[in-house]
Design a protein around this motif. Sequence first.
Motif, PDB file in Angstrom:
ATOM      1  N   ALA A 222      14.185  15.869   5.550  1.00  0.00           N
ATOM      2  CA  ALA A 222      13.303  15.826   4.228  1.00  0.00           C
ATOM      3  C   ALA A 222      14.158  15.073   3.093  1.00  0.00           C
ATOM      4  CB  ALA A 222      12.922  16.932   3.594  1.00  0.00           C
ATOM      5  N   ALA A 223      15.461  15.592   3.094  1.00  0.00           N
ATOM      6  CA  ALA A 223      16.405  14.980   1.959  1.00  0.00           C
ATOM      7  C   ALA A 223      16.960  13.632   2.315  1.00  0.00           C
ATOM      8  CB  ALA A 223      17.810  15.866   1.789  1.00  0.00           C
ATOM      9  N   GLY A 224      17.259  13.543   3.580  1.00  0.00           N
ATOM     10  CA  GLY A 224      17.756  12.150   3.986  1.00  0.00           C
ATOM     11  C   GLY A 224      16.545  11.142   3.852  1.00  0.00           C
ATOM     12  N   TRP A 225      15.385  11.225   4.241  1.00  0.00           N
ATOM     13  CA  TRP A 225      14.435  10.086   3.899  1.00  0.00           C
ATOM     14  C   TRP A 225      14.364   9.662   2.648  1.00  0.00           C
ATOM     15  CZ3 TRP A 225      12.436   7.087   7.533  1.00  0.00           C
ATOM     16  CH2 TRP A 225      11.194   6.050   6.909  1.00  0.00           C
ATOM     17  N   PHE A 226      14.373  10.850   1.715  1.00  0.00           N
ATOM     18  CA  PHE A 226      14.003  10.375   0.157  1.00  0.00           C
ATOM     19  C   PHE A 226      15.459   9.622  -0.195  1.00  0.00           C
ATOM     20  CE2 PHE A 226      10.834  13.542  -0.264  1.00  0.00           C
ATOM     21  CZ  PHE A 226       9.793  12.955  -1.065  1.00  0.00           C
ATOM     22  N   ARG A 227      16.527  10.156   0.102  1.00  0.00           N
ATOM     23  CA  ARG A 227      17.995   9.296  -0.347  1.00  0.00           C
ATOM     24  C   ARG A 227      17.931   7.773   0.411  1.00  0.00           C
ATOM     25  NH1 ARG A 227      20.407   6.881  -2.572  1.00  0.00           N
ATOM     26  NH2 ARG A 227      22.649   7.261  -3.509  1.00  0.00           N
ATOM     27  N   LEU A 228      17.465   7.795   1.722  1.00  0.00           N
ATOM     28  CA  LEU A 228      17.345   6.485   2.271  1.00  0.00           C
ATOM     29  C   LEU A 228      16.578   5.530   1.577  1.00  0.00           C
ATOM     30  CD1 LEU A 228      17.912   4.867   5.040  1.00  0.00           C
ATOM     31  CD2 LEU A 228      16.207   5.704   5.974  1.00  0.00           C
ATOM     32  N   ASN A 229      15.328   5.873   0.958  1.00  0.00           N
ATOM     33  CA  ASN A 229      14.491   5.138   0.271  1.00  0.00           C
ATOM     34  C   ASN A 229      14.968   4.863  -1.185  1.00  0.00           C
ATOM     35  OD1 ASN A 229      11.726   4.151   1.821  1.00  0.00           O
ATOM     36  ND2 ASN A 229      12.642   6.417   2.391  1.00  0.00           N
ATOM     37  N   GLY A 230      16.217   5.300  -1.725  1.00  0.00           N
ATOM     38  CA  GLY A 230      16.615   5.058  -2.909  1.00  0.00           C
ATOM     39  C   GLY A 230      16.164   6.150  -4.000  1.00  0.00           C
ATOM     40  N   MET A 231      15.440   7.341  -3.716  1.00  0.00           N
ATOM     41  CA  MET A 231      14.913   8.063  -4.618  1.00  0.00           C
ATOM     42  C   MET A 231      15.744   9.329  -4.525  1.00  0.00           C
ATOM     43  SD  MET A 231      10.798   7.572  -3.389  1.00  0.00           S
ATOM     44  CE  MET A 231      10.384   8.556  -4.634  1.00  0.00           C
ATOM     45  N   TRP A 232      16.446   9.342  -5.697  1.00  0.00           N
ATOM     46  CA  TRP A 232      17.479  10.583  -5.689  1.00  0.00           C
ATOM     47  C   TRP A 232      17.699  11.048  -7.065  1.00  0.00           C
ATOM     48  CZ3 TRP A 232      18.495  13.855  -2.092  1.00  0.00           C
ATOM     49  CH2 TRP A 232      19.572  14.989  -2.292  1.00  0.00           C
ATOM     50  N   PRO A 233      17.708  12.156  -7.753  1.00  0.00           N
ATOM     51  CA  PRO A 233      17.268  13.548  -6.894  1.00  0.00           C
ATOM     52  C   PRO A 233      15.686  13.523  -6.887  1.00  0.00           C
ATOM     53  CG  PRO A 233      18.022  14.140  -9.248  1.00  0.00           C
ATOM     54  CD  PRO A 233      18.185  12.493  -8.987  1.00  0.00           C
ATOM     55  N   ALA A 234      15.215  13.826  -5.893  1.00  0.00           N
ATOM     56  CA  ALA A 234      13.743  13.922  -5.834  1.00  0.00           C
ATOM     57  C   ALA A 234      13.471  15.351  -5.213  1.00  0.00           C
ATOM     58  CB  ALA A 234      13.268  13.142  -4.532  1.00  0.00           C
ATOM     59  N   ARG A 235      13.913  16.467  -6.185  1.00  0.00           N
ATOM     60  CA  ARG A 235      13.879  17.830  -5.775  1.00  0.00           C
ATOM     61  C   ARG A 235      12.375  18.201  -5.661  1.00  0.00           C
ATOM     62  NH1 ARG A 235      17.124  17.292 -10.403  1.00  0.00           N
ATOM     63  NH2 ARG A 235      19.337  17.782  -9.946  1.00  0.00           N
ATOM     64  N   GLN A 236      11.284  17.790  -6.321  1.00  0.00           N
ATOM     65  CA  GLN A 236      10.262  18.148  -5.961  1.00  0.00           C
ATOM     66  C   GLN A 236       9.522  17.530  -4.587  1.00  0.00           C
ATOM     67  OE1 GLN A 236       7.348  16.964  -9.038  1.00  0.00           O
ATOM     68  NE2 GLN A 236       5.532  17.716  -7.917  1.00  0.00           N
ATOM     69  N   GLY A 237       9.823  16.224  -4.380  1.00  0.00           N
ATOM     70  CA  GLY A 237       9.424  15.713  -2.968  1.00  0.00           C
ATOM     71  C   GLY A 237      10.015  16.521  -1.704  1.00  0.00           C
ATOM     72  N   ILE A 238      11.383  16.722  -1.944  1.00  0.00           N
ATOM     73  CA  ILE A 238      12.169  17.289  -0.921  1.00  0.00           C
ATOM     74  C   ILE A 238      11.549  18.833  -0.545  1.00  0.00           C
ATOM     75  CG2 ILE A 238      14.245  18.064  -0.113  1.00  0.00           C
ATOM     76  CD1 ILE A 238      15.544  15.757  -1.861  1.00  0.00           C
ATOM     77  N   ALA A 239      11.352  19.356  -1.663  1.00  0.00           N
ATOM     78  CA  ALA A 239      10.932  20.926  -1.515  1.00  0.00           C
ATOM     79  C   ALA A 239       9.489  20.605  -1.071  1.00  0.00           C
ATOM     80  CB  ALA A 239      11.043  21.640  -2.795  1.00  0.00           C
ATOM     81  N   LEU A 240       8.663  19.927  -1.526  1.00  0.00           N
ATOM     82  CA  LEU A 240       7.407  20.003  -0.722  1.00  0.00           C
ATOM     83  C   LEU A 240       7.406  19.683   0.578  1.00  0.00           C
ATOM     84  CD1 LEU A 240       4.279  20.091  -1.390  1.00  0.00           C
ATOM     85  CD2 LEU A 240       4.516  17.356  -2.034  1.00  0.00           C
ATOM     86  N   ALA A 241       8.084  18.822   1.166  1.00  0.00           N
ATOM     87  CA  ALA A 241       8.361  18.124   2.520  1.00  0.00           C
ATOM     88  C   ALA A 241       8.839  19.338   3.289  1.00  0.00           C
ATOM     89  CB  ALA A 241       8.974  16.857   2.528  1.00  0.00           C
TER      90      ALA A 241
END
Length: 417
Positions: A222-241
């Motif tokens: 979950a964390a790696g995919w958001f960072r791979l797409n350049g979206m950081w910090p995406a706490r809500q998205g990571i927590a949701l996934a």
Amino acid sequence: MPPVQDGAAAAETAYLPPVQDAAAAETSYLPPVQDGAAAAETAYLPPVRDTAAETAYLPPVRDTAAAETAYLPPVREGVGVPDGWYRGEAPGAAGPGGPAGAAPAAESPAEATAYLPPQTAADPAPPAAASGTAQPGGPAGRPGEPQAPGEEPAYSPPTLGGNTMRAVDPAQARAEGLSPIIDPGPQSALLTAALGLLLAAAAPFGDLALLLPLAALQGLTAAGWFRLNGMWPARQGIALAFLGALVADAAVLAVDAVHGPGAIIGTLGVWVLLTLVLQLRSAADPDERMYGLMASVASAALAIMCAGFLAAGSAAVSVGAVAVAVAVFVRALPLPPAPSVGVSLAAAAGSGVAVGALTSIGAGGALLGLAAGVCALVGLRVAAYDYPSKFVHMTAGVALPLAAAAPAVYLLGRVVG
């Protein structure tokens, strides 16, 4: 003649009107003529003011040409000027102010070209390049390294071959025009191998023992995919996934083994709908909301797919996890790109045969190991794309090979098991 009598003349004109001056009568009602007709015409015009008073507070006029060239070096005659440059000068003649045939003073090339603009690719090559002497810091080579005539540039153009072993800084690689594919390297391969072996070792002890390494895998995904797409910090998205992955794990454990895929697909559908609702409530721009929606759905899908290890049998999990670990480790070895892929797949199939012989799968472990190895290399390539950072290598580079192999482990485990 008789004497003139004044009384007779007065008597004759006694009853006549008095003689008046004709000119005075004609002009008796005209305004008196005033001296200074020009002054009378301009009596109501504003007084003429001195122009110096109007410009008293204006800044003084400066010579713009002198100001623009105040910090430029003085023009030196005969330095860096070709023959026949000045108008009316024949080739080979001296410049203005110098005798014919007089050579300029000997100066170093650096002094002669100190104030010239840098040359680009369209500019003609300097005379030093024609003689085989490289200019330091030129565009054709690295700074400080000589380059022979006709030699290819030291910086390679962008390719898709990737770079397996050399640690490359993403910003430097982008500036130098190197390949956008930067493989995670040995450190990420060791972490992936360790996590895969941990999954393989925990699978025979039951689903509850498998939950701990599986949860770590889902969090990294979950964390790696958001960072791979350049979206950081995406706490809500990571927590949701990550929450969706835990719900999928609980759903798989709550149903029978045959209903495991249905539990995973149902959880994924609910999470896609939940993600869509949350993105619609966002106040961001439409493009940003769409980009966030795609990244959130993909991250949740990958994390939820990891629950396939729980739905698969313990033997299939052991074979698939070991195959992924071996394939990623061999891919990180210093081998050419094409042979490295072949050797990695062969090693994955061999490890599948070896582990399958220790479990109930048997020789079918070769097919399962080969499929898991292919999925692992695909996930590894995805984690290496578009100049990834070290953080991407340590999250997505570790988790994506195992996450991509989870569906293959379940499906082929049902086939060969």
